[in-house]
Design an enzyme around this catalytic site. Structure first.
Site, PDB file in Angstrom:
ATOM      1  N   LYS A   1     -13.352  -8.839  -9.367  1.00 43.88           N
ATOM      2  CA  LYS A   1     -12.567  -7.769  -8.734  1.00 43.88           C
ATOM      3  C   LYS A   1     -12.888  -6.473  -9.446  1.00 43.88           C
ATOM      4  O   LYS A   1     -13.223  -6.471 -10.632  1.00 43.88           O
ATOM      5  CB  LYS A   1     -11.063  -8.051  -8.854  1.00 43.88           C
ATOM      6  CG  LYS A   1     -10.247  -7.356  -7.794  1.00 43.88           C
ATOM      7  CD  LYS A   1     -10.287  -8.123  -6.484  1.00 43.88           C
ATOM      8  CE  LYS A   1      -9.450  -7.471  -5.427  1.00 43.88           C
ATOM      9  NZ  LYS A   1      -9.283  -8.370  -4.268  1.00 43.88           N
TER      10      LYS A   1
HETATM   11  P1  NAD Z   1      -4.746  -1.205   2.815  1.00 37.63           P
HETATM   12  O1  NAD Z   1      -4.950  -0.145   1.828  1.00 37.63           O
HETATM   13  O2  NAD Z   1      -5.588  -1.241   4.042  1.00 37.63           O
HETATM   14  O3  NAD Z   1      -3.221  -1.202   3.305  1.00 37.63           O
HETATM   15  C1  NAD Z   1      -2.147  -1.281   2.404  1.00 37.63           C
HETATM   16  C2  NAD Z   1      -0.869  -1.097   3.195  1.00 37.63           C
HETATM   17  O4  NAD Z   1       0.246  -1.277   2.316  1.00 37.63           O
HETATM   18  C3  NAD Z   1      -0.716   0.293   3.808  1.00 37.63           C
HETATM   19  O5  NAD Z   1      -0.099   0.202   5.071  1.00 37.63           O
HETATM   20  C4  NAD Z   1       0.221   0.997   2.817  1.00 37.63           C
HETATM   21  O6  NAD Z   1       0.939   2.071   3.396  1.00 37.63           O
HETATM   22  C5  NAD Z   1       1.122  -0.169   2.469  1.00 37.63           C
HETATM   23  N1  NAD Z   1       1.880   0.049   1.236  1.00 37.63           N
HETATM   24  C6  NAD Z   1       1.436   0.553   0.061  1.00 37.63           C
HETATM   25  N2  NAD Z   1       2.453   0.660  -0.805  1.00 37.63           N
HETATM   26  C7  NAD Z   1       3.552   0.205  -0.167  1.00 37.63           C
HETATM   27  C8  NAD Z   1       4.910   0.065  -0.508  1.00 37.63           C
HETATM   28  N3  NAD Z   1       5.344   0.433  -1.731  1.00 37.63           N
HETATM   29  N4  NAD Z   1       5.780  -0.448   0.400  1.00 37.63           N
HETATM   30  C9  NAD Z   1       5.347  -0.804   1.626  1.00 37.63           C
HETATM   31  N5  NAD Z   1       4.076  -0.701   2.020  1.00 37.63           N
HETATM   32  C10 NAD Z   1       3.191  -0.205   1.139  1.00 37.63           C
HETATM   33  O7  NAD Z   1      -4.867  -2.572   2.006  1.00 37.63           O
HETATM   34  P2  NAD Z   1      -5.222  -4.014   2.585  1.00 37.63           P
HETATM   35  O8  NAD Z   1      -6.692  -4.180   2.516  1.00 37.63           O
HETATM   36  O9  NAD Z   1      -4.475  -4.239   3.841  1.00 37.63           O
HETATM   37  O10 NAD Z   1      -4.612  -4.939   1.410  1.00 37.63           O
HETATM   38  C11 NAD Z   1      -3.242  -5.334   1.392  1.00 37.63           C
HETATM   39  C12 NAD Z   1      -3.099  -6.558   0.488  1.00 37.63           C
HETATM   40  O11 NAD Z   1      -3.942  -7.611   0.990  1.00 37.63           O
HETATM   41  C13 NAD Z   1      -3.513  -6.357  -0.966  1.00 37.63           C
HETATM   42  O12 NAD Z   1      -2.713  -7.162  -1.783  1.00 37.63           O
HETATM   43  C14 NAD Z   1      -4.951  -6.893  -0.990  1.00 37.63           C
HETATM   44  O13 NAD Z   1      -5.354  -7.305  -2.278  1.00 37.63           O
HETATM   45  C15 NAD Z   1      -4.801  -8.067  -0.044  1.00 37.63           C
HETATM   46  N6  NAD Z   1      -6.069  -8.535   0.522  1.00 37.63           N
HETATM   47  C16 NAD Z   1      -6.873  -7.702   1.256  1.00 37.63           C
HETATM   48  C17 NAD Z   1      -8.044  -8.196   1.810  1.00 37.63           C
HETATM   49  C18 NAD Z   1      -8.925  -7.357   2.691  1.00 37.63           C
HETATM   50  O14 NAD Z   1      -9.851  -7.918   3.284  1.00 37.63           O
HETATM   51  N7  NAD Z   1      -8.689  -6.073   2.843  1.00 37.63           N
HETATM   52  C19 NAD Z   1      -8.419  -9.530   1.579  1.00 37.63           C
HETATM   53  C20 NAD Z   1      -7.573 -10.360   0.848  1.00 37.63           C
HETATM   54  C21 NAD Z   1      -6.400  -9.845   0.329  1.00 37.63           C
END
Ligand code: NAD
Length: 422
Positions: free
Chosen positions: A108
């Site tokens: 990561k």
């Molecule tokens: P992203 O940046 O696209 O979206 C994050 C979302 O969370 C946004 O809507 C943001 O406004 C919201 N957010 C941030 N702080 C917040 C808060 N305090 N309260 C409520 N909402 C809040 O990120 P993502 O890629 O969707 O990732 C989200 C989660 O999924 C993370 O934990 C990431 O590690 C995990 N994840 C992502 C992927 C991927 O392919 N993108 C894969 C596996 C896991």
């Protein structure tokens, strides 16, 4: 300096690994190898802001383990990023890839910035300088990045371009798989953008039978409306679920009769967040977690369901679409209370599964159809769900413990067959 939250996150990750090692009777030397990252890289690099001033930024790349294949893991831009947070996320990637039977290890990366306070040209400079600073410590058969919180396909496009420009001319075309989750036009896979959210929906649908419930018509609340949360919401609507609440960093909106996810996405595209969406009422974070819904999906930050709010949760099913959204003490309370938790290393594995498909397509100069990608993803998630369920029945443990045990058995076997060098 690592924060208390991220130190606790890494402790939780290490505790999951320890518990699984104990359950599978893991050889002591293998347990010790898996209990810490192989390589930890910290880079400090300057970035010019639009006003001509310079920021010194700190970035991390933690390479946890590569016994199954090249290090693989996302790149996160968020103010919470520190070394322990990235260590925890890298550890989870090793076990996620092992659980999904991918030929990848775990890694990561992250930079502690709030990307919303950087202009697009500034962000491009951050990505390019960070990639340049990583130098020979990444590679298409060595360590492969992908998007995570605060990063996206464009980030991966800049990262790829920077890496390719550091190669000799003869190596520029066959190294595009240095990143996955890049724009389709640059060699990204169809279906990668949607993969994590759709994978979470596939896991939920497959396991619903075990919960003795019928998914059609059930209600869901989602925290996070970025890549993962928005595509999970769409996929769940496709499956007939009613999305009653959605939260993002701007606020939380609730509609008892259900939110129109497409209209809400349009609203977010115009206004920047879900706050003030006209067809819903605002609620607080405490109210979100206490909603009387069938399924709760944390899809934003880690450590959202904690000892402080776990008792308020009424949803009988939780899908960990985010990484580490439930702290270990809260997870124990939920297990005790009979709440079904689909653990992160299974629930959000769709992203890395389709990242693997992208890597394979790049390596073979091939292009799979969206249907092909989606069907393979569904089958691979369902197959992993079945293996987790079999472990759970055999051992009488939680789904989280079963998922770690399933991954640990493979890691133990591979280490035993290879032996420890020299
Ligand atoms: P992203 O940046 O696209 O979206 C994050 C979302 O969370 C946004 O809507 C943001 O406004 C919201 N957010 C941030 N702080 C917040 C808060 N305090 N309260 C409520 N909402 C809040 O990120 P993502 O890629 O969707 O990732 C989200 C989660 O999924 C993370 O934990 C990431 O590690 C995990 N994840 C992502 C992927 C991927 O392919 N993108 C894969 C596996 C896991």
């Amino acid at each position: 300096m690592a924060s208390n939250t991220s130190a606790a996150l890494y402790r939780d990750a290490a505790a999951n690994v320890e518990a699984a090692a104990l359950a599978v009777g893991m050889d002591e030397k293998i347990r010790r190898i898996l209990s810490q990252p192989m390589n930890e890289l910290i880079v400090n690099f300057p970035v010019q802001r639009d006003d001509g001033s310079y920021d010194m930024l700190q970035g991390y790349r933690i390479q946890h383990n590569n016994v199954l294949g090249p290090y693989k893991g996302g790149l996160r831009f968020h103010p919470s990023v520190d070394i322990d947070e990235v260590r925890a996320l890298a550890t989870w990637m090793t076990f996620k890839c092992a659980l999904m039977r991918l030929p990848f290890g775990g890694a990561k990366g992250g930079v502690s910035i709030d990307p919303r306070s950087f202009s697009e040209p500034e962000l491009e400079r951050v990505v390019r300088r960070f990639t340049h600073s990583l130098g020979e410590n990444i590679g298409p058969e060595y360590d492969i990045a992908a998007p995570d919180m605060g990063t996206n396909a464009q980030t991966m496009g800049w990262m790829m371009d920077t890496y390719l420009n550091s190669r000799g001319p003869g190596e520029r075309q066959n190294t595009r798989r240095i990143v996955t989750g890049k724009p389709v036009e640059l060699g990204g896979s169809l279906g990668r953008e949607e993969a994590t959210g759709r994978g979470a929906a596939y896991a939920l649908r497959h396991l619903y039978g075990e919960f003795d419930r019928v998914l059609d018509g059930e209600s869901v609340a989602i925290q996070g409306f970025g890549n993962v949360g928005s595509h999970a919401a769409r996929a769940l609507v496709e499956l007939g679920m009613t999305v009653k609440a959605i939260a993002d960093v701007s606020g939380i909106v609730y509609a008892d009769t259900g939110l129109d996810v497409e209209k809400l996405l349009n609203w977010v595209a115009q206004s920047g967040g879900v706050a003030d969406y006209p067809n819903a009422e605002p609620i607080t974070n405490d109210e979100l977690f206490a909603l009387d819904v069938d399924v709760l999906i944390p899809a934003a930050l880690h450590a959202q369901i904690t000892a402080e709010n776990v008792e308020s949760i009424r949803a009988p099913i939780i899908v960990e679409a985010a990484n580490g959204p439930i702290t270990a003490d809260a997870a124990a309370v939920l297990d005790h209370g009979g709440v079904h938790v689909i653990p992160d290393i299974l629930a959000n594995a769709g992203g890395v599964v389709v990242s693997y498909y992208e890597w394979v397509q790049n390596k073979t100069s091939n292009r799979w159809t969206a249907h092909d990608v989606d069907t393979r993803l569904r089958d691979q998630i369902w197959e992993a769900c079945d293996r987790v369920s079999a472990q759970r029945s055999a051992r009488g443990c939680s789904r989280r413990a079963a998922a770690y045990i399933e991954a640990s058995e493979l890691l133990q076997t591979v280490y035993s067959l290879r032996g420890i060098f020299p």
